[in-house]
Write a protein that holds these residues in place. Structure first.
Motif, PDB file in Angstrom:
ATOM      1  N   ILE A  53       0.856  -1.196   0.000  1.00 48.29           N
ATOM      2  CA  ILE A  53       0.000   0.000   0.000  1.00 48.29           C
ATOM      3  C   ILE A  53       0.893   1.248   0.000  1.00 48.29           C
ATOM      4  O   ILE A  53       1.838   1.342   0.779  1.00 48.29           O
ATOM      5  CB  ILE A  53      -0.909   0.021   1.251  1.00 48.29           C
ATOM      6  N   VAL A  54       0.564   2.199  -0.890  1.00 48.24           N
ATOM      7  CA  VAL A  54       1.253   3.490  -0.887  1.00 48.24           C
ATOM      8  C   VAL A  54       0.533   4.407   0.097  1.00 48.24           C
ATOM      9  O   VAL A  54      -0.698   4.486   0.096  1.00 48.24           O
ATOM     10  CB  VAL A  54       1.221   4.132  -2.297  1.00 48.24           C
ATOM     11  N   HIS A  55       1.328   5.084   0.951  1.00 46.08           N
ATOM     12  CA  HIS A  55       0.766   6.013   1.933  1.00 46.08           C
ATOM     13  C   HIS A  55       1.076   7.453   1.519  1.00 46.08           C
ATOM     14  O   HIS A  55       2.226   7.765   1.210  1.00 46.08           O
ATOM     15  CB  HIS A  55       1.346   5.738   3.326  1.00 46.08           C
ATOM     16  N   VAL A  56       0.053   8.307   1.531  1.00 47.80           N
ATOM     17  CA  VAL A  56       0.231   9.700   1.113  1.00 47.80           C
ATOM     18  C   VAL A  56      -0.180  10.642   2.248  1.00 47.80           C
ATOM     19  O   VAL A  56      -0.914  10.249   3.155  1.00 47.80           O
ATOM     20  CB  VAL A  56      -0.605  10.001  -0.161  1.00 47.80           C
ATOM     21  N   GLY A  83      -7.916   8.456   6.894  1.00 49.97           N
ATOM     22  CA  GLY A  83      -8.591   7.425   7.676  1.00 49.97           C
ATOM     23  C   GLY A  83      -8.212   6.032   7.219  1.00 49.97           C
ATOM     24  O   GLY A  83      -7.483   5.867   6.238  1.00 49.97           O
ATOM     25  N   PRO A  84      -8.732   5.022   7.939  1.00 52.29           N
ATOM     26  CA  PRO A  84      -8.289   3.636   7.715  1.00 52.29           C
ATOM     27  C   PRO A  84      -8.991   2.956   6.535  1.00 52.29           C
ATOM     28  O   PRO A  84      -9.574   1.895   6.677  1.00 52.29           O
ATOM     29  CB  PRO A  84      -8.639   2.955   9.042  1.00 52.29           C
ATOM     30  N   LEU A  85      -8.931   3.608   5.371  1.00 52.65           N
ATOM     31  CA  LEU A  85      -9.552   3.054   4.161  1.00 52.65           C
ATOM     32  C   LEU A  85      -8.551   3.106   3.011  1.00 52.65           C
ATOM     33  O   LEU A  85      -8.085   4.188   2.631  1.00 52.65           O
ATOM     34  CB  LEU A  85     -10.794   3.865   3.789  1.00 52.65           C
ATOM     35  N   THR A  86      -8.223   1.914   2.485  1.00 50.70           N
ATOM     36  CA  THR A  86      -7.290   1.812   1.350  1.00 50.70           C
ATOM     37  C   THR A  86      -8.083   1.590   0.077  1.00 50.70           C
ATOM     38  O   THR A  86      -8.969   0.734   0.044  1.00 50.70           O
ATOM     39  CB  THR A  86      -6.328   0.620   1.589  1.00 50.70           C
ATOM     40  N   ASP A 104      -2.103  -4.411 -12.559  1.00 52.67           N
ATOM     41  CA  ASP A 104      -2.300  -3.095 -13.188  1.00 52.67           C
ATOM     42  C   ASP A 104      -3.047  -2.141 -12.253  1.00 52.67           C
ATOM     43  O   ASP A 104      -3.562  -1.114 -12.668  1.00 52.67           O
ATOM     44  CB  ASP A 104      -3.021  -3.238 -14.536  1.00 52.67           C
ATOM     45  N   THR A 105      -3.092  -2.509 -10.965  1.00 49.80           N
ATOM     46  CA  THR A 105      -3.758  -1.657  -9.973  1.00 49.80           C
ATOM     47  C   THR A 105      -2.764  -1.279  -8.874  1.00 49.80           C
ATOM     48  O   THR A 105      -1.752  -1.958  -8.683  1.00 49.80           O
ATOM     49  CB  THR A 105      -4.931  -2.404  -9.310  1.00 49.80           C
ATOM     50  N   VAL A 106      -3.102  -0.205  -8.146  1.00 55.85           N
ATOM     51  CA  VAL A 106      -2.266   0.203  -7.010  1.00 55.85           C
ATOM     52  C   VAL A 106      -3.171   0.541  -5.824  1.00 55.85           C
ATOM     53  O   VAL A 106      -4.264   1.072  -6.013  1.00 55.85           O
ATOM     54  CB  VAL A 106      -1.365   1.412  -7.392  1.00 55.85           C
ATOM     55  N   ALA A 107      -2.706   0.203  -4.626  1.00 59.64           N
ATOM     56  CA  ALA A 107      -3.469   0.479  -3.402  1.00 59.64           C
ATOM     57  C   ALA A 107      -2.895   1.738  -2.741  1.00 59.64           C
ATOM     58  O   ALA A 107      -1.671   1.864  -2.609  1.00 59.64           O
ATOM     59  CB  ALA A 107      -3.355  -0.711  -2.451  1.00 59.64           C
ATOM     60  N   VAL A 108      -3.783   2.663  -2.344  1.00 60.25           N
ATOM     61  CA  VAL A 108      -3.327   3.932  -1.748  1.00 60.25           C
ATOM     62  C   VAL A 108      -4.184   4.263  -0.524  1.00 60.25           C
ATOM     63  O   VAL A 108      -5.389   4.024  -0.526  1.00 60.25           O
ATOM     64  CB  VAL A 108      -3.453   5.107  -2.761  1.00 60.25           C
ATOM     65  N   ARG A 109      -3.509   4.809   0.510  1.00 56.17           N
ATOM     66  CA  ARG A 109      -4.290   5.336   1.644  1.00 56.17           C
ATOM     67  C   ARG A 109      -3.605   6.528   2.292  1.00 56.17           C
ATOM     68  O   ARG A 109      -2.379   6.683   2.193  1.00 56.17           O
ATOM     69  CB  ARG A 109      -4.612   4.230   2.660  1.00 56.17           C
ATOM     70  N   GLU A 166      -5.659  -3.606  10.718  1.00 55.74           N
ATOM     71  CA  GLU A 166      -5.290  -2.942   9.474  1.00 55.74           C
ATOM     72  C   GLU A 166      -6.504  -2.317   8.781  1.00 55.74           C
ATOM     73  O   GLU A 166      -7.645  -2.720   9.002  1.00 55.74           O
ATOM     74  CB  GLU A 166      -4.618  -3.942   8.517  1.00 55.74           C
ATOM     75  N   SER A 167      -6.202  -1.401   7.852  1.00 53.24           N
ATOM     76  CA  SER A 167      -7.248  -0.657   7.141  1.00 53.24           C
ATOM     77  C   SER A 167      -8.173  -1.564   6.333  1.00 53.24           C
ATOM     78  O   SER A 167      -7.796  -2.655   5.905  1.00 53.24           O
ATOM     79  CB  SER A 167      -6.586   0.346   6.191  1.00 53.24           C
ATOM     80  N   THR A 168      -9.381  -1.072   6.114  1.00 53.03           N
ATOM     81  CA  THR A 168     -10.314  -1.683   5.161  1.00 53.03           C
ATOM     82  C   THR A 168      -9.722  -1.496   3.758  1.00 53.03           C
ATOM     83  O   THR A 168      -9.236  -0.411   3.444  1.00 53.03           O
ATOM     84  CB  THR A 168     -11.669  -0.928   5.215  1.00 53.03           C
ATOM     85  N   VAL A 169      -9.740  -2.551   2.936  1.00 52.22           N
ATOM     86  CA  VAL A 169      -9.252  -2.412   1.552  1.00 52.22           C
ATOM     87  C   VAL A 169     -10.422  -2.634   0.588  1.00 52.22           C
ATOM     88  O   VAL A 169     -11.107  -3.658   0.650  1.00 52.22           O
ATOM     89  CB  VAL A 169      -8.120  -3.419   1.232  1.00 52.22           C
ATOM     90  N   VAL A 170     -10.626  -1.640  -0.305  1.00 52.46           N
ATOM     91  CA  VAL A 170     -11.735  -1.697  -1.263  1.00 52.46           C
ATOM     92  C   VAL A 170     -11.195  -1.541  -2.673  1.00 52.46           C
ATOM     93  O   VAL A 170     -10.427  -0.621  -2.950  1.00 52.46           O
ATOM     94  CB  VAL A 170     -12.741  -0.558  -0.957  1.00 52.46           C
ATOM     95  N   ASP A 171     -11.590  -2.439  -3.569  1.00 57.29           N
ATOM     96  CA  ASP A 171     -11.137  -2.388  -4.961  1.00 57.29           C
ATOM     97  C   ASP A 171     -12.167  -1.639  -5.809  1.00 57.29           C
ATOM     98  O   ASP A 171     -13.324  -2.066  -5.909  1.00 57.29           O
ATOM     99  CB  ASP A 171     -10.976  -3.832  -5.474  1.00 57.29           C
ATOM    100  N   LEU A 172     -11.728  -0.520  -6.412  1.00 54.53           N
ATOM    101  CA  LEU A 172     -12.623   0.292  -7.248  1.00 54.53           C
ATOM    102  C   LEU A 172     -12.155   0.253  -8.696  1.00 54.53           C
ATOM    103  O   LEU A 172     -12.607   1.041  -9.523  1.00 54.53           O
ATOM    104  CB  LEU A 172     -12.606   1.745  -6.754  1.00 54.53           C
TER     105      LEU A 172
END
Ligand code: TXA
Ligand code: MG
Length: 313
Positions: A53-56, A83-86, A104-109, A166-172
């Motif tokens: 997960i990339v953190h910003v 907040g705790p949502l990726t 081809d996807t990236v996770a960010v929170r 850990e954060s909730t992870v949602v694929d959009l």
């Protein structure tokens, strides 16, 4: 007091640093530095097909990693960041394959934690998996990180984390809203912001949508057993939910407070190991399913994984 500058320098020099977030401690490395990211995998002993997960530190920074943000992403960012949502989104071409394991996807929170946000604003975006040896319980205190990586390991100490899971992870990324990992932010809250149903990931899929889900996780050395508890044995450690149980040295009674159990679960797992218990019994949570649905789903997911035999053994 943490003097962040020495930690910022380490990141700029391509080294890893552990830092606190509101969920668990992360093992941070510069998201644009391939050798630093390789070091994250090496330090954790993490399989390379499990993406990071990339953190910003700002909402705008997500655009460095994805330029195709669906309306669902904009609404969720508005409602829940920091907040705790990726969010898992289509990645920009220049995002390193090392981060995404070639997907081809990236996770960010964007974490909701003052120290984390100041640190990230000085370093720029960091990849950060939980700062534990792969397979172990995630760290919720600086000392947990040191237990896994050694007493001299660089950790920014922010005390105990407030959420503990850990954060909730949602694929959009595919036009739908798919839950990949349950966390404090629950399905009901997400659905009420989006006015749309959240789907659940198909764990039978041949290409796992969230590769992390296939590995065993969150495990102390003691064996974790989940279910109803009829009697207490002096030689085991018990995490109890039910008000009818009394207090003794080897039992912790949460009196139905799933939020507190979430905050303390991994710390209790590590404590049981320190005391030398061979088994940890966690009492069945299902009577609190409707009272506290998001903590219920998140806890059940982590506890069940902690119970399973190592799938890769
Ligand atoms: O709360 C958290 O999310 C913590 C703190 C440090 O921010 N981090 C964390 O990272 O839990 P980690 O690496 O332990 O878990 C990342 C999860 C894994 O299940 C991984 O498979 C999934 O996110 N993930 C990452 N990138 C993904 C992607 N592109 N597609 C699907 N799943 C992805
Ligand atoms: Mg992890």
């Amino acid at each position: 007091m943490n003097d962040l500058s020495t930690y910022v320098k380490r990141i700029k020099d391509g080294q890893v640093v552990a830092f606190p977030t509101e969920t668990v401690y992360g093992l941070g490395a510069d998201a644009w530095n391939p050798s630093a990211i390789l070091d994250v995998f090496k330090t954790k002993g993490r399989p390379s097909d499990n993406p990071l997960i990339v953190h910003v530190s700002s909402k705008a920074e997500i655009r460095e990693f994805s330029d195709t943000l669906p309306n669902t992403a904009l609404s969720l960012i508005d409602a829940f960041w920091p907040g705790p949502l990726t969010l898992v989104l289509k990645k920009k071409a220049n995002v390193l394959d090392l981060i995404t394991s070639g997907l081809d996807t990236v996770a960010v929170r964007m974490p909701d934690h003052e120290l984390a946000l100041s640190f990230l604003s000085m370093t720029g975006p960091l990849v950060a998996p939980s700062a534990n040896k792969s397979g172990r319980p995630s760290p919720t205190k600086a000392e947990h990180v040191k237990n896994d990586f050694g007493k001299d390991f660089p950790v920014i100490d922010g005390g105990a984390t407030t959420i503990g899971l850990e954060s909730t992870v949602v694929d959009l990324s595919d036009g739908k809203v798919v839950l990949l990992r349950p966390g404090k932010i629950g399905v009901t809250e997400i659905e009420s912001v989006l006015n749309e149903k959240v789907l659940f990931s198909d764990s039978e899929a041949t290409v796992p949508k969230s590769p992390g889900q296939k590995y065993s996780h969150y495990k102390p050395n003691a064996q974790v057993v989940y279910g109803t508890i009829d009697q207490i044995d002096d030689s085991f450690f018990y995490l109890l939910l039910d008000r009818r149980w009394g207090k003794s040295r080897n039992t912790i009674n949460y009196n139905g407070d799933l939020e507190k159990l979430s905050r303390e679960l991994y710390d209790r797992f590590r404590q049981a190991d320190q005391f030398g218990y061979k088994k940890i019994y966690v009492e069945d949570l299902s009577s609190y399913k409707y009272e506290q649905p998001s903590f219920y789903a998140a806890l059940k997911n982590r506890i069940e994984k902690a119970c399973t035999e190592d799938l890769n053994a």
